[in-house]
Write an enzyme that holds these catalytic residues in place. Sequence first.
Site, PDB file in Angstrom:
ATOM      1  CG  ASN A   9      -2.037  -0.911   1.038  1.00  0.00           C
ATOM      2  OD1 ASN A   9      -2.443  -1.604   0.053  1.00  0.00           O
ATOM      3  ND2 ASN A   9      -2.834  -1.258   2.186  1.00  0.00           N
ATOM      4  CE  LYS A  10       2.574   2.037   4.740  1.00  0.00           C
ATOM      5  NZ  LYS A  10       1.502   1.172   4.784  1.00  0.00           N
TER       6      LYS A  10
END
Length: 380
Positions: free
Chosen positions: A184-185
């Site tokens: 998700n980064k």
Amino acid sequence: MSSLPYLKFAGPVLDEATIAGVGEVLRSGWITSGPWVRKLEEALSGFCGGRVVKVLTSATAAVEVALQLAGIGPGDEVITSAQSFFTVLNMIVKVGATPVFVDCDLVTRNIDLSAVEAAITPRTKAILPTHWPGSLVDMDALFALARGRGLRVIEDAALVMGSQWKGRNVGAFGDLVTFSFHPNKNMTTIEGGAIVVNDADEAKRVDALRFHGITFLPDRTRDVAFPGGKFNMPDVNARIGVAQLERLPEFLAVRRQLVDRYFERFRTDPPCLLPPRPVSADGQSWNMYSVLLPLEAMSLTRAAFREALDLEGIGTGVSYEALHLCTLGRRYGHGEGDFPIAERIARETVTLPLHAGLTPDDVDRVCAVVAKTIGRASRQ
Ligand SMILES: Cc1ncc(COP(=O)(O)O)c(C=O)c1O
């Protein structure tokens, strides 16, 4: 139920060259930490102004190692924001120290530095702030405060890989800085993280802390002088990281374009509270687009709102629950009302889709569904 493709609120972009590169590593005969870890660490060091960077299996491991590196343990206090991810609370507790929470800013969501100052005691050893996308913690004020009081700073930079402060990348200066490469980064290694350290001695200690506490002796045997973890990143993951870091500027540009679109198109009645609006070339990166819902003027709960979006094919997240109100946080004597801003964010926040795999049309779709859902639920 929507027939349109489901829009996840976060996710990575992985290209065919990266997938082929992983195949090559798998066939190379060396799949755990090796040459690709060294390549990724060198590339990250270049990104962080030549400082030493070590990679690990997660940012959570990096925060634990950072606390150990700073010599923090039982009897010590670490000041952190009540509005962050569980990692910061968990790792402070895990090394035996006491988390001391303070409140945050309603718009930037960054730690309130005036409250930090008031929370310092003779037992305080470090400040552990999380930087929020769109606006960094004021680095000048943070380091003036920390250095004036002889405190270590562990920057949780999980969400802001690629953000800049006065033209320099986060990680290129400061004390200890940790990054996350979770999918998700801003860039991913599947699971993974990194720590930026100050010198060769700290780097050597990280080598031991991430690999059983082992040091290698001249007679080719090994010694353990303190208990280390097992947090070394495999080469398969590092191979992905090298490819992702090369594409990071492109990923960040897409995210920024999508955020500009959100600011252009996002209108609800009653209004939501939006993140800080970007100004051109401000050096901010955008990992998340989180808004505060006008729940008091709505006939829907947040859970029902999220359910409604889900049915329209739009994924959402909650960033974050208030740390002092989770069961572990309450063990430190906290309850409702202690940190009102962190609590309000925890109640009202919703993270909307934002990642480098989305298009401006996807953002328009999210804005339309959010406007319709809030409009229908309006009590006004
Ligand atoms: C603010 C923040 N810090 C730290 C972490 C931990 O990252 P990791 O999953 O790499 O351990 C996360 C993960 O979501 C996060 O959001």
